[in-house]
Design a protein around this motif. Sequence first.
Motif, PDB file in Angstrom:
ATOM      1  N   GLN A  10     -26.847   2.201   2.882  1.00 37.64           N
ATOM      2  CA  GLN A  10     -26.983   0.779   2.585  1.00 37.64           C
ATOM      3  C   GLN A  10     -27.076   0.478   1.093  1.00 37.64           C
ATOM      4  O   GLN A  10     -26.834  -0.648   0.662  1.00 37.64           O
ATOM      5  N   ASP A  11     -27.385   1.478   0.288  1.00 36.36           N
ATOM      6  CA  ASP A  11     -27.424   1.260  -1.154  1.00 36.36           C
ATOM      7  C   ASP A  11     -26.025   1.170  -1.750  1.00 36.36           C
ATOM      8  O   ASP A  11     -25.847   0.644  -2.848  1.00 36.36           O
ATOM      9  N   ARG A  12     -25.010   1.664  -1.026  1.00 39.32           N
ATOM     10  CA  ARG A  12     -23.639   1.696  -1.547  1.00 39.32           C
ATOM     11  C   ARG A  12     -22.641   0.903  -0.712  1.00 39.32           C
ATOM     12  O   ARG A  12     -21.670   0.386  -1.257  1.00 39.32           O
ATOM     13  N   PHE A  13     -22.851   0.805   0.609  1.00 32.25           N
ATOM     14  CA  PHE A  13     -21.863   0.210   1.487  1.00 32.25           C
ATOM     15  C   PHE A  13     -22.455  -0.928   2.303  1.00 32.25           C
ATOM     16  O   PHE A  13     -23.643  -0.917   2.632  1.00 32.25           O
ATOM     17  N   ALA A  14     -21.594  -1.896   2.637  1.00 34.55           N
ATOM     18  CA  ALA A  14     -22.022  -3.023   3.470  1.00 34.55           C
ATOM     19  C   ALA A  14     -20.812  -3.597   4.196  1.00 34.55           C
ATOM     20  O   ALA A  14     -19.683  -3.534   3.706  1.00 34.55           O
ATOM     21  N   ALA A  15     -21.056  -4.159   5.365  1.00 41.68           N
ATOM     22  CA  ALA A  15     -20.009  -4.869   6.090  1.00 41.68           C
ATOM     23  C   ALA A  15     -19.772  -6.225   5.434  1.00 41.68           C
ATOM     24  O   ALA A  15     -20.720  -6.869   4.971  1.00 41.68           O
ATOM     25  N   PHE A  16     -18.514  -6.658   5.385  1.00 38.96           N
ATOM     26  CA  PHE A  16     -18.217  -7.983   4.840  1.00 38.96           C
ATOM     27  C   PHE A  16     -17.470  -8.873   5.825  1.00 38.96           C
ATOM     28  O   PHE A  16     -17.391 -10.077   5.643  1.00 38.96           O
ATOM     29  N   CYS A  17     -16.929  -8.290   6.904  1.00 36.20           N
ATOM     30  CA  CYS A  17     -16.205  -9.088   7.896  1.00 36.20           C
ATOM     31  C   CYS A  17     -16.337  -8.432   9.259  1.00 36.20           C
ATOM     32  O   CYS A  17     -16.356  -7.200   9.369  1.00 36.20           O
ATOM     33  N   MET A  18     -16.430  -9.271  10.302  1.00 32.89           N
ATOM     34  CA  MET A  18     -16.445  -8.778  11.677  1.00 32.89           C
ATOM     35  C   MET A  18     -15.545  -9.651  12.534  1.00 32.89           C
ATOM     36  O   MET A  18     -15.513 -10.875  12.370  1.00 32.89           O
ATOM     37  N   THR A  19     -14.792  -9.010  13.426  1.00 31.04           N
ATOM     38  CA  THR A  19     -14.032  -9.729  14.444  1.00 31.04           C
ATOM     39  C   THR A  19     -14.615  -9.326  15.803  1.00 31.04           C
ATOM     40  O   THR A  19     -15.697  -8.744  15.865  1.00 31.04           O
ATOM     41  N   LYS A  20     -13.902  -9.612  16.858  1.00 27.32           N
ATOM     42  CA  LYS A  20     -14.449  -9.319  18.190  1.00 27.32           C
ATOM     43  C   LYS A  20     -14.780  -7.851  18.340  1.00 27.32           C
ATOM     44  O   LYS A  20     -15.806  -7.493  18.928  1.00 27.32           O
ATOM     45  N   TYR A  21     -13.929  -6.975  17.817  1.00 25.19           N
ATOM     46  CA  TYR A  21     -14.141  -5.549  17.989  1.00 25.19           C
ATOM     47  C   TYR A  21     -14.222  -4.748  16.697  1.00 25.19           C
ATOM     48  O   TYR A  21     -14.759  -3.648  16.671  1.00 25.19           O
ATOM     49  N   LYS A  22     -13.682  -5.247  15.605  1.00 28.54           N
ATOM     50  CA  LYS A  22     -13.621  -4.453  14.376  1.00 28.54           C
ATOM     51  C   LYS A  22     -14.664  -4.903  13.358  1.00 28.54           C
ATOM     52  O   LYS A  22     -15.009  -6.090  13.286  1.00 28.54           O
ATOM     53  N   THR A  23     -15.110  -3.929  12.568  1.00 27.96           N
ATOM     54  CA  THR A  23     -16.037  -4.196  11.475  1.00 27.96           C
ATOM     55  C   THR A  23     -15.425  -3.659  10.187  1.00 27.96           C
ATOM     56  O   THR A  23     -14.966  -2.513  10.141  1.00 27.96           O
ATOM     57  N   TYR A  24     -15.431  -4.481   9.144  1.00 29.20           N
ATOM     58  CA  TYR A  24     -14.804  -4.154   7.862  1.00 29.20           C
ATOM     59  C   TYR A  24     -15.901  -3.891   6.832  1.00 29.20           C
ATOM     60  O   TYR A  24     -16.795  -4.719   6.641  1.00 29.20           O
ATOM     61  N   VAL A  25     -15.803  -2.753   6.169  1.00 31.58           N
ATOM     62  CA  VAL A  25     -16.858  -2.265   5.283  1.00 31.58           C
ATOM     63  C   VAL A  25     -16.265  -1.913   3.920  1.00 31.58           C
ATOM     64  O   VAL A  25     -15.135  -1.418   3.832  1.00 31.58           O
ATOM     65  N   CYS A  26     -17.032  -2.161   2.874  1.00 26.78           N
ATOM     66  CA  CYS A  26     -16.613  -1.763   1.523  1.00 26.78           C
ATOM     67  C   CYS A  26     -17.852  -1.409   0.707  1.00 26.78           C
ATOM     68  O   CYS A  26     -18.991  -1.578   1.160  1.00 26.78           O
ATOM     69  N   ARG A  27     -17.618  -0.933  -0.506  1.00 29.26           N
ATOM     70  CA  ARG A  27     -18.743  -0.705  -1.411  1.00 29.26           C
ATOM     71  C   ARG A  27     -19.344  -2.035  -1.819  1.00 29.26           C
ATOM     72  O   ARG A  27     -18.659  -3.049  -1.915  1.00 29.26           O
ATOM     73  N   ARG A  28     -20.630  -2.027  -2.079  1.00 27.64           N
ATOM     74  CA  ARG A  28     -21.336  -3.271  -2.403  1.00 27.64           C
ATOM     75  C   ARG A  28     -20.765  -3.949  -3.651  1.00 27.64           C
ATOM     76  O   ARG A  28     -20.811  -5.174  -3.760  1.00 27.64           O
ATOM     77  N   THR A  29     -20.213  -3.162  -4.564  1.00 26.80           N
ATOM     78  CA  THR A  29     -19.668  -3.755  -5.787  1.00 26.80           C
ATOM     79  C   THR A  29     -18.450  -4.626  -5.505  1.00 26.80           C
ATOM     80  O   THR A  29     -18.097  -5.474  -6.327  1.00 26.80           O
ATOM     81  N   PHE A  30     -17.817  -4.448  -4.343  1.00 25.90           N
ATOM     82  CA  PHE A  30     -16.642  -5.247  -3.986  1.00 25.90           C
ATOM     83  C   PHE A  30     -16.924  -6.201  -2.826  1.00 25.90           C
ATOM     84  O   PHE A  30     -16.014  -6.899  -2.370  1.00 25.90           O
ATOM     85  N   HIS A  31     -18.176  -6.228  -2.373  1.00 22.13           N
ATOM     86  CA  HIS A  31     -18.513  -7.020  -1.194  1.00 22.13           C
ATOM     87  C   HIS A  31     -18.188  -8.506  -1.386  1.00 22.13           C
ATOM     88  O   HIS A  31     -17.540  -9.131  -0.536  1.00 22.13           O
ATOM     89  N   ALA A  32     -18.614  -9.084  -2.476  1.00 19.71           N
ATOM     90  CA  ALA A  32     -18.389 -10.520  -2.701  1.00 19.71           C
ATOM     91  C   ALA A  32     -16.902 -10.834  -2.786  1.00 19.71           C
ATOM     92  O   ALA A  32     -16.439 -11.860  -2.272  1.00 19.71           O
ATOM     93  N   THR A  33     -16.143  -9.953  -3.416  1.00 22.24           N
ATOM     94  CA  THR A  33     -14.695 -10.167  -3.557  1.00 22.24           C
ATOM     95  C   THR A  33     -14.011 -10.212  -2.205  1.00 22.24           C
ATOM     96  O   THR A  33     -13.244 -11.138  -1.907  1.00 22.24           O
ATOM     97  N   TYR A  34     -14.281  -9.226  -1.368  1.00 18.15           N
ATOM     98  CA  TYR A  34     -13.599  -9.173  -0.073  1.00 18.15           C
ATOM     99  C   TYR A  34     -14.098 -10.246   0.885  1.00 18.15           C
ATOM    100  O   TYR A  34     -13.310 -10.829   1.643  1.00 18.15           O
ATOM    101  N   ALA A  35     -15.396 -10.533   0.851  1.00 19.22           N
ATOM    102  CA  ALA A  35     -15.921 -11.588   1.724  1.00 19.22           C
ATOM    103  C   ALA A  35     -15.309 -12.936   1.379  1.00 19.22           C
ATOM    104  O   ALA A  35     -14.915 -13.713   2.262  1.00 19.22           O
ATOM    105  N   GLU A  36     -15.194 -13.222   0.095  1.00 21.40           N
ATOM    106  CA  GLU A  36     -14.604 -14.493  -0.325  1.00 21.40           C
ATOM    107  C   GLU A  36     -13.118 -14.541   0.004  1.00 21.40           C
ATOM    108  O   GLU A  36     -12.574 -15.611   0.332  1.00 21.40           O
ATOM    109  N   THR A  37     -12.448 -13.411  -0.074  1.00 25.95           N
ATOM    110  CA  THR A  37     -11.043 -13.358   0.317  1.00 25.95           C
ATOM    111  C   THR A  37     -10.873 -13.772   1.773  1.00 25.95           C
ATOM    112  O   THR A  37      -9.966 -14.548   2.110  1.00 25.95           O
TER     113      THR A  37
END
Length: 261
Positions: free
Chosen positions: A182-209
């Motif tokens: 959890q210090d390095r990785f976090a989920a940023f998107c979820m659909t019905k079955y899939k979960t999308y994960v990235c490093r925390r340094t890119f979390h805001a970028t991908y979530a906003e995308t």
Amino acid sequence: MNGESRKFIFDALQAVEGYIDPPDALVFSTLLHKQQQDGAIGGLAEIGIYYGRSYFLLRHLAGPESKVLAIDLFDLEGDEHGAPGQYRRFLENGARLGLPVDHQLVIRGDSTALRPCDITSRVGPVRFFSIDGGHHLHHVAADSALAMACLADHGVIVFDDTFNPAWPEVTVGVADFLRTHQDRFAAFCMTKYKTYVCRRTFHATYAETIRQAPGLSAFERTDTTFLGSPVVRLHDPIRRRMLYELMRRSGMRGLSERAYR
């Protein structure tokens, strides 16, 4: 996302047996397009190919400049000579789609026995890693550790069947991975079955995308949290899903894209 990619997702790709639905296919397209816009280079990899629906989606979206690695046991449908029919059909699907499979970028074996160098030596650091292999806890633990070790700084890991009640250990495995790292990785998107994960340094970028992508406007987007991190949840409205299925099953596959405009 261009019209050619949408046409591929809703028409040509549907001829390949598999399970990736329009919401996730469009999320794949959105994220890969964002990486390309930002010059975020790297290879792609997928564990769990089946007959190649999501693999060929990655091949189409990544373009010829990016290498895509396929990893699978390919042990389904043995023919009368003992040769696995799954691999033959996989190759046939690639030929039909105009995306012939490079045998040097296929690993036919158990993903849990692989080392990171088995992947990076073929495609380099991975910018998009799809995990849809074994669905028991030890599979998810091994595959997530492998993906993490191969991932580029800007890379995304996609876990399939995260909330599928038929495979509860996948949910446990993904949660374990995120809690442990959890210090390095976090989920940023979820659909019905899939979960999308990235490093925390890119979390805001991908979530906003995901929040702002015009190509995802057909879906309901809500903010939620998963293990303490903000996540964008995409919901496939039932009316759109019903229209899409009706058109697809009525032989109007080429027009089914209109259900998600």
